[in-house]
Scaffold this motif. Structure first.
Motif, PDB file in Angstrom:
ATOM      1  N   GLU A   8      58.137  64.216  58.612  1.00 23.78           N
ATOM      2  CA  GLU A   8      59.131  63.258  58.075  1.00 23.78           C
ATOM      3  C   GLU A   8      60.202  64.001  57.266  1.00 23.78           C
ATOM      4  OE1 GLU A   8      59.412  59.846  58.103  1.00 23.78           O
ATOM      5  OE2 GLU A   8      57.443  59.070  58.677  1.00 23.78           O
ATOM      6  N   GLU A   9      59.766  64.992  56.482  1.00 22.93           N
ATOM      7  CA  GLU A   9      60.714  65.738  55.641  1.00 22.93           C
ATOM      8  C   GLU A   9      61.624  66.610  56.511  1.00 22.93           C
ATOM      9  OE1 GLU A   9      60.992  65.063  52.501  1.00 22.93           O
ATOM     10  OE2 GLU A   9      59.093  64.091  52.045  1.00 22.93           O
ATOM     11  N   LEU A  10      61.041  67.219  57.545  1.00 22.58           N
ATOM     12  CA  LEU A  10      61.865  68.049  58.438  1.00 22.58           C
ATOM     13  C   LEU A  10      62.836  67.175  59.223  1.00 22.58           C
ATOM     14  CD1 LEU A  10      59.249  70.700  59.643  1.00 22.58           C
ATOM     15  CD2 LEU A  10      61.128  71.037  58.030  1.00 22.58           C
ATOM     16  N   ILE A  68      73.566  70.252  51.575  1.00 24.53           N
ATOM     17  CA  ILE A  68      72.678  70.500  50.429  1.00 24.53           C
ATOM     18  C   ILE A  68      71.459  69.582  50.520  1.00 24.53           C
ATOM     19  CG2 ILE A  68      72.496  70.476  47.882  1.00 24.53           C
ATOM     20  CD1 ILE A  68      74.424  72.643  48.983  1.00 24.53           C
ATOM     21  N   GLN A  69      71.709  68.330  50.943  1.00 26.94           N
ATOM     22  CA  GLN A  69      70.604  67.375  51.090  1.00 26.94           C
ATOM     23  C   GLN A  69      69.596  67.892  52.126  1.00 26.94           C
ATOM     24  OE1 GLN A  69      70.458  65.055  48.918  1.00 26.94           O
ATOM     25  NE2 GLN A  69      68.539  64.201  49.668  1.00 26.94           N
ATOM     26  N   ALA A  70      70.126  68.458  53.210  1.00 28.35           N
ATOM     27  CA  ALA A  70      69.250  69.013  54.256  1.00 28.35           C
ATOM     28  C   ALA A  70      68.400  70.147  53.674  1.00 28.35           C
ATOM     29  CB  ALA A  70      70.099  69.520  55.424  1.00 28.35           C
ATOM     30  N   GLU A 107      67.463  70.421  50.563  1.00 29.90           N
ATOM     31  CA  GLU A 107      66.450  69.808  49.686  1.00 29.90           C
ATOM     32  C   GLU A 107      65.262  69.318  50.498  1.00 29.90           C
ATOM     33  OE1 GLU A 107      67.372  67.144  46.617  1.00 29.90           O
ATOM     34  OE2 GLU A 107      68.708  68.568  45.632  1.00 29.90           O
ATOM     35  N   GLU A 108      65.561  68.752  51.670  1.00 33.93           N
ATOM     36  CA  GLU A 108      64.473  68.233  52.515  1.00 33.93           C
ATOM     37  C   GLU A 108      63.587  69.362  53.040  1.00 33.93           C
ATOM     38  OE1 GLU A 108      63.876  65.320  52.205  1.00 33.93           O
ATOM     39  OE2 GLU A 108      65.768  64.331  51.768  1.00 33.93           O
ATOM     40  N   GLN A 109      64.206  70.502  53.336  1.00 38.69           N
ATOM     41  CA  GLN A 109      63.430  71.685  53.748  1.00 38.69           C
ATOM     42  C   GLN A 109      62.482  72.073  52.614  1.00 38.69           C
ATOM     43  OE1 GLN A 109      63.326  74.061  56.252  1.00 38.69           O
ATOM     44  NE2 GLN A 109      64.677  72.987  57.664  1.00 38.69           N
ATOM     45  N   PHE A 110      63.012  72.010  51.403  1.00 42.80           N
ATOM     46  CA  PHE A 110      62.206  72.344  50.231  1.00 42.80           C
ATOM     47  C   PHE A 110      61.012  71.382  50.119  1.00 42.80           C
ATOM     48  CE2 PHE A 110      60.960  71.974  45.844  1.00 42.80           C
ATOM     49  CZ  PHE A 110      60.941  73.276  45.385  1.00 42.80           C
ATOM     50  N   HIS A 111      61.289  70.082  50.324  1.00 45.05           N
ATOM     51  CA  HIS A 111      60.205  69.089  50.250  1.00 45.05           C
ATOM     52  C   HIS A 111      59.130  69.391  51.299  1.00 45.05           C
ATOM     53  CE1 HIS A 111      63.243  65.889  48.552  1.00 45.05           C
ATOM     54  NE2 HIS A 111      62.998  66.871  47.702  1.00 45.05           N
ATOM     55  N   ALA A 112      59.579  69.743  52.505  1.00 46.05           N
ATOM     56  CA  ALA A 112      58.631  70.040  53.591  1.00 46.05           C
ATOM     57  C   ALA A 112      57.793  71.273  53.233  1.00 46.05           C
ATOM     58  CB  ALA A 112      59.388  70.276  54.898  1.00 46.05           C
ATOM     59  N   HIS A 132      66.917  55.346  54.731  1.00 42.81           N
ATOM     60  CA  HIS A 132      65.971  56.406  55.092  1.00 42.81           C
ATOM     61  C   HIS A 132      65.157  56.842  53.871  1.00 42.81           C
ATOM     62  CE1 HIS A 132      64.213  59.612  57.358  1.00 42.81           C
ATOM     63  NE2 HIS A 132      64.542  60.456  56.409  1.00 42.81           N
ATOM     64  N   GLU A 133      65.825  56.986  52.732  1.00 35.70           N
ATOM     65  CA  GLU A 133      65.104  57.391  51.519  1.00 35.70           C
ATOM     66  C   GLU A 133      64.081  56.321  51.109  1.00 35.70           C
ATOM     67  OE1 GLU A 133      64.859  60.258  50.214  1.00 35.70           O
ATOM     68  OE2 GLU A 133      66.393  61.128  51.493  1.00 35.70           O
ATOM     69  N   GLU A 134      64.429  55.037  51.314  1.00 33.44           N
ATOM     70  CA  GLU A 134      63.467  53.967  50.987  1.00 33.44           C
ATOM     71  C   GLU A 134      62.245  54.076  51.901  1.00 33.44           C
ATOM     72  OE1 GLU A 134      66.727  50.747  49.250  1.00 33.44           O
ATOM     73  OE2 GLU A 134      66.095  50.604  51.347  1.00 33.44           O
ATOM     74  N   HIS A 135      62.499  54.449  53.145  1.00 32.95           N
ATOM     75  CA  HIS A 135      61.393  54.645  54.097  1.00 32.95           C
ATOM     76  C   HIS A 135      60.504  55.808  53.631  1.00 32.95           C
ATOM     77  CE1 HIS A 135      59.275  55.694  57.782  1.00 32.95           C
ATOM     78  NE2 HIS A 135      59.807  56.898  57.711  1.00 32.95           N
ATOM     79  N   ILE A 136      61.133  56.911  53.179  1.00 31.89           N
ATOM     80  CA  ILE A 136      60.362  58.080  52.717  1.00 31.89           C
ATOM     81  C   ILE A 136      59.536  57.699  51.475  1.00 31.89           C
ATOM     82  CG2 ILE A 136      60.540  60.424  51.730  1.00 31.89           C
ATOM     83  CD1 ILE A 136      61.038  60.387  54.747  1.00 31.89           C
ATOM     84  N   THR A 137      60.127  56.913  50.604  1.00 31.59           N
ATOM     85  CA  THR A 137      59.377  56.460  49.413  1.00 31.59           C
ATOM     86  C   THR A 137      58.123  55.697  49.840  1.00 31.59           C
ATOM     87  OG1 THR A 137      61.420  56.323  48.145  1.00 31.59           O
ATOM     88  CG2 THR A 137      59.552  55.076  47.288  1.00 31.59           C
ATOM     89  N   GLU A 196      60.519  62.425  42.443  1.00 33.48           N
ATOM     90  CA  GLU A 196      61.655  62.924  43.241  1.00 33.48           C
ATOM     91  C   GLU A 196      62.295  61.775  44.031  1.00 33.48           C
ATOM     92  OE1 GLU A 196      63.055  65.777  43.158  1.00 33.48           O
ATOM     93  OE2 GLU A 196      64.098  66.094  45.055  1.00 33.48           O
ATOM     94  N   GLN A 197      61.453  60.869  44.558  1.00 37.94           N
ATOM     95  CA  GLN A 197      61.992  59.750  45.341  1.00 37.94           C
ATOM     96  C   GLN A 197      62.831  58.795  44.487  1.00 37.94           C
ATOM     97  OE1 GLN A 197      61.786  61.312  48.499  1.00 37.94           O
ATOM     98  NE2 GLN A 197      62.386  59.176  48.751  1.00 37.94           N
ATOM     99  N   VAL A 198      62.467  58.676  43.204  1.00 38.36           N
ATOM    100  CA  VAL A 198      63.279  57.824  42.314  1.00 38.36           C
ATOM    101  C   VAL A 198      64.690  58.418  42.261  1.00 38.36           C
ATOM    102  CG1 VAL A 198      63.597  57.021  39.928  1.00 38.36           C
ATOM    103  CG2 VAL A 198      61.304  57.034  40.952  1.00 38.36           C
ATOM    104  N   GLU A 199      64.760  59.751  42.130  1.00 39.36           N
ATOM    105  CA  GLU A 199      66.065  60.428  42.079  1.00 39.36           C
ATOM    106  C   GLU A 199      66.796  60.345  43.411  1.00 39.36           C
ATOM    107  OE1 GLU A 199      66.065  64.463  40.642  1.00 39.36           O
ATOM    108  OE2 GLU A 199      64.668  63.927  39.038  1.00 39.36           O
ATOM    109  N   GLU A 200      66.069  60.509  44.509  1.00 41.71           N
ATOM    110  CA  GLU A 200      66.688  60.489  45.833  1.00 41.71           C
ATOM    111  C   GLU A 200      67.339  59.131  46.110  1.00 41.71           C
ATOM    112  OE1 GLU A 200      66.929  63.682  46.914  1.00 41.71           O
ATOM    113  OE2 GLU A 200      65.801  63.467  48.777  1.00 41.71           O
ATOM    114  N   GLU A 201      66.593  58.056  45.788  1.00 40.90           N
ATOM    115  CA  GLU A 201      67.141  56.710  46.010  1.00 40.90           C
ATOM    116  C   GLU A 201      68.314  56.442  45.077  1.00 40.90           C
ATOM    117  OE1 GLU A 201      64.662  53.269  46.370  1.00 40.90           O
ATOM    118  OE2 GLU A 201      63.040  54.390  47.315  1.00 40.90           O
TER     119      GLU A 201
HETATM  120 FE1  FEO Z   1      62.330  64.320  50.990  1.00 41.01          FE
HETATM  121 FE2  FEO Z   1      64.974  62.778  50.592  1.00 41.01          FE
HETATM  122  O1  FEO Z   1      63.133  62.798  50.553  1.00 41.01           O
END
Ligand code: FEO
Length: 169
Positions: free
Chosen positions: A16-18, A45-47, A49-54, A93-98, A126-131
């Motif tokens: 999901e993160e990738l 930059i968002q991309a 961050e998502e790599q980092f999450h993965a 999408h971020e709500e889905h990830i949450t 992190e999801q609170v910040e992302e949303e």
């Molecule tokens: Fe990895 Fe934007 O949530």
């Protein structure tokens, strides 16, 4: 010992993160084609961050002795009808990830995996910040409407966004 159910769900979350990274990279390309280099930079930059999450999930699985299984990444869309629609999709999408993260937390509770519960708390925050970030941009875009001057000002502001690895516990 980490349970198979948690290992499988974390592997699904790595995917999901990738995919999130792929989606935002696709949005970066869309904005580049419109010569909106600031919006494109924000998405690049968002991309990252998502790599980092993965990778944070990836490393966690290894640390816990779980097996990483990389699944096929779905093809993202590559066109949106407007900047506004692209950011509406970002928020959705971020709500889905949450939801997915919350589901992982529920599983960790059911499995009485206290270490995983602690680890997942970072993603909950992190999801609170992302949303909040996506929602704030969406509000700005709604406020600006068709105001091209305002949109270009926002584009200029987004050129300054840089990737700073998030603080991790
Ligand atoms: Fe990895 Fe934007 O949530």
């Amino acid at each position: 010992m980490i349970s198979k159910k948690i290992v499988d769900t974390i592997n699904a979350q790595i995917n999901e993160e990738l995919f999130s990274s792929y989606l935002y990279l696709s949005m970066a390309a869309y904005f580049e084609n419109m010569s909106l280099t600031g919006f494109a930079n924000w998405m690049r930059i968002q991309a990252q961050e998502e790599q980092f999450h993965a990778m944070k999930f990836f490393d966690y699985l290894i640390e816990r002795g779980g097996e990483v299984e990389l699944l096929a990444i779905e093809k993202p869309e590559n066109k949106w009808d407007s900047i506004l629609i692209a950011f509406e999709e970002t928020l959705k999408h971020e709500e889905h990830i949450t939801e997915r993260i919350n589901n992982l937390v529920s599983i960790a509770f059911d499995e009485k995996d206290y270490a995983a519960q602690n680890f997942l708390q970072w993603y909950v925050d992190e999801q609170v910040e992302e949303e909040a970030a996506a929602s704030q941009i969406l509000e700005q875009l709604r406020f600006l409407g068709e105001n091209k001057h305002g949109l270009l000002m926002l584009d200029r502001e987004f050129r300054t966004r840089v990737f700073t690895p998030p603080v991790t516990a």
